[in-house]
Design an enzyme around this catalytic site. Structure first.
Site, short mmCIF file in Angstrom:
data_model
loop_
_atom_site.label_atom_id
_atom_site.label_comp_id
_atom_site.label_asym_id
_atom_site.label_seq_id
_atom_site.Cartn_x
_atom_site.Cartn_y
_atom_site.Cartn_z
N CYS A 137 -6.79 6.03 -39.12
CA CYS A 137 -5.82 5.15 -39.79
C CYS A 137 -5.94 5.05 -41.32
O CYS A 137 -4.93 4.76 -41.97
CB CYS A 137 -5.77 3.77 -39.15
SG CYS A 137 -7.29 2.83 -39.30
N ARG A 197 -18.96 14.02 -26.52
CA ARG A 197 -19.27 13.87 -27.93
C ARG A 197 -19.06 15.19 -28.62
O ARG A 197 -19.81 16.13 -28.43
CB ARG A 197 -20.70 13.36 -28.14
CG ARG A 197 -20.99 12.98 -29.59
CD ARG A 197 -22.33 12.29 -29.75
NE ARG A 197 -22.38 11.02 -29.03
CZ ARG A 197 -21.83 9.89 -29.48
NH1 ARG A 197 -21.21 9.86 -30.63
NH2 ARG A 197 -21.91 8.79 -28.78
N GLU A 252 -4.03 7.00 -32.27
CA GLU A 252 -4.44 5.83 -33.05
C GLU A 252 -3.30 4.83 -33.08
O GLU A 252 -2.17 5.16 -33.46
CB GLU A 252 -4.81 6.27 -34.47
CG GLU A 252 -5.22 5.14 -35.39
CD GLU A 252 -6.68 4.70 -35.24
OE1 GLU A 252 -7.35 5.16 -34.29
OE2 GLU A 252 -7.13 3.89 -36.06
N GLU A 286 -18.64 4.77 -24.34
CA GLU A 286 -17.50 4.14 -25.01
C GLU A 286 -16.35 5.13 -24.99
O GLU A 286 -16.50 6.26 -25.42
CB GLU A 286 -17.85 3.80 -26.46
CG GLU A 286 -16.65 3.28 -27.24
CD GLU A 286 -16.87 3.28 -28.76
OE1 GLU A 286 -18.01 3.21 -29.21
OE2 GLU A 286 -15.85 3.35 -29.47
N CYS A 335 -6.50 -1.97 -35.28
CA CYS A 335 -6.25 -0.61 -34.81
C CYS A 335 -7.04 -0.35 -33.54
O CYS A 335 -8.02 -1.04 -33.25
CB CYS A 335 -6.57 0.43 -35.88
SG CYS A 335 -8.30 0.55 -36.32
#
Ligand code: ATP
Ligand code: ZN
Ligand code: MG
Length: 509
Positions: A316, A357, A365, A439, A468
């Site tokens: 963002c 990862r 977004e 996550e 966001c």
């Protein structure tokens, strides 16, 4: 933002300056007049605004031909460099009466000593504009290496601020409680116990790309990613009135200066460089070297390029240039937009693991802007929509946790997230094969951080806030496939109806 340090840090400033004047001072100005000036400055000018008995003092002074030597000692109330700036202004007036000007300032020595009891375990080895550091017996002594322009840029104050931030950051690092469970889904029956990346590699759904932490996604995985996007669109973005935008993926330094990333992004950034010139002759040696050796001469290239920023990291920040310096009418709020126009890059070093990862990954977004109340309220609506998606469509086991947002952790301001207004909620899901939580997305209320950083205002003068949410497609896939496996017949019916048949395009011999 306020400082979390419990009590104000005690500090002493000791400044030796030499003022170079345009004529011999002693010849023209009576010593008594200078002595009177020093006494009256000590009594009023240098203590103005400080509590009784505090402030700065000229502890010694001396005149030698064109030079005036001054030693100013202060506490934290009128810091010696501020005292000096006040003094210089008055001294310029006094000398002006005798047609003497101040030609230049030499900072012979500037020593700052801080009470560093709280920083006992924190070694400060080097600092910008500091030539020597002495840390002992609960004190931290800095010997600065600066010229007068550093006073105008407030370098001494910023150094102290930096040390206070380091102290706060160290304090918060030691605490583990800035992770707090907010919500936990029902337990789910796992259908798979393997690492989905390994399984997808075996099936030829994806392949390692040439770069580190980068994959080429085959038609099957791509279809799964696009299905996630479609679910997000149909269940969340469209009903909530979101509009799509395209955010830049090369990020110039000015953006990261304003977003705050310039404070700490360096170990994780992918750096972007441009050629110093596009003149082919300038590059001929590099071309020739490659033609002769079939090796790309990276060292030679490094001398011919210039760093201009980095690749998209948080998605963002470059959006805000769209609003930079503008004033918005209140009635367009809340504004809701999203971007899915390209990958993000992070140097994850040794932490790379499958599609969980990566150095190159893909996100949608989601960004919203409103008054404080609207921004907080909208985050709640997003949480409801997400719960519906994870419960009723993906049918995964997940949890939500309140964590310290990156920018607060970085500035040592983690305590602020205790107010529960500005902060981040991480969504985590269980990976059965490793029995670890991962996550897979977050929802952040960023307060006025971005509007402030990019000077965006609201017509009514109310505070403008934003939030966001980064939806990691690889992470959604990692979580979903780890719990449900790769066999479509085991997937939840609602998901299957959106994903359809997975395309089978390639076969390998
Ligand atoms: P982690 O703690 O796992 O490194 P993060 O806190 O760095 O994650 P954020 O900066 O919050 O992640 O980024 C938002 C989202 O971007 C994450 O929830 C995740 O979906 C995705 N993401 C971040 N880093 C990676 C990565 N290296 N590979 C794949 N997805 C990522
Ligand atoms: Zn963001
Ligand atoms: Mg990370």
């Amino acid at each position: 933002m306020t400082n979390q340090t419990e009590k104000p840090m005690e500090m002493t400033f000791e400044l030796h300056v030499v003022l170079n004047c345009s004529a011999s001072v002693g010849d023209k100005v009576a010593r008594e007049e200078l002595a009177g000036f020093v006494t009256s400055s000590n009594n009023t000018l240098l203590t103005r605004g400080a509590p009784p008995g505090c402030g700065a003092q000229i502890v010694s002074w001396d005149v030698l031909d064109e030079k005036i030597n001054l030693t100013i000692v202060s506490d934290r109330f009128v810091r010696a460099h501020d005292a000096f700036l006040r003094l210089k202004k008055e001294l310029t007036k006094l000398l002006g009466k005798y047609r003497i000007g101040i030609r230049g300032i030499e900072i012979a020595e500037y020593r700052i000593t801080l009470d560093w009891e709280a920083g006992e375990g924190l070694q400060i080895r080097q600092l910008p504009f500091v030539k020597a550091i002495n840390q002992a017996q609960g004190r931290l002594e800095l010997l600065l290496e600066i010229d007068e322009s550093a006073f105008d840029k407030r370098i001494p104050d910023r150094l102290i601020r930096l040390l206070e931030d380091k102290l706060d950051a160290a304090r918060w690092k030691g605490k583990s409680e800035h992770w707090e469970l907010l919500f936990e889904s029902a337990k789910k029956h796992y259908l798979f116990d393997k690492d989905p990346t390994a399984e997808m590699l075996a099936r030829g759904w994806l392949e390692h790309a040439a770069g580190r932490g980068q994959y080429v996604y085959g038609p099957q995985v791509t279809r799964i990613f696009r299905t996630f996007e479609k679910i997000l669109l149909d269940e969340l973005l469209t009903p909530l009135g979101y509009n799509e935008m395209i955010f830049p993926k090369f990020v110039a330094w000015d953006v990261w200066k304003r977003s705050g990333h310039a404070k700490g992004i360096y170990p994780e950034a992918y750096y972007v460089c441009t050629p110093k010139t596009r003149d082919p002759e300038y590059w001929e040696d590099v071309m020739d070297y490659f033609k002769v050796t079939n090796e790309v001469p990276v060292d030679m290239i490094l001398g011919k390029i210039e760093n201009v920023g980095g690749m998209c990291y948080a998605q963002c920040p470059p959006f805000w240039v769209f609003l930079q310096g503008k004033t918005l009418p209140d009635d367009i709020l809340p504004v809701t937009v999203f971007d899915r126009s390209g990958p993000s890059y992070r140097y994850e070093s040794g932490g790379l693991h499958g599609i969980e990862r990566l150095d190159e990954f893909h996100r949608v977004e989601i960004l919203w802007i409103g008054t404080k109340e609207q921004t907080i309220e909208h985050a709640k609506v997003l949480h409801e929509k997400y719960r519906h998606i994870f419960d009723d469509i993906l049918d995964i086991e997940w949890r939500e946790a309140w964590v310290t947002p990156w920018f607060m952790a970085q500035e040592g301001k983690a305590g602020l997230s205790e107010l529960r207004e500005v902060g981040t909620t991480d969504y985590e899901a269980m990976l059965p094969y490793s029995e670890k939580w991962l996550e897979f997305q977050n929802v952040s209320v960023n307060g006025d951080k971005y509007p402030r950083g990019f000077s965006v205002k609201l017509q009514s003068g109310q505070e403008l806030w934003s939030g966001c949410s980064g939806v990691g497609l690889e992470r959604w896939a990692a979580v979903f496939l780890a719990q449900k496996g790769l066999d479509a017949e085991n997937w939840p019916q609602k998901f299957r109806s959106v994903v359809g048949e997975l395309p089978e395009v390639f076969r390998f011999l």
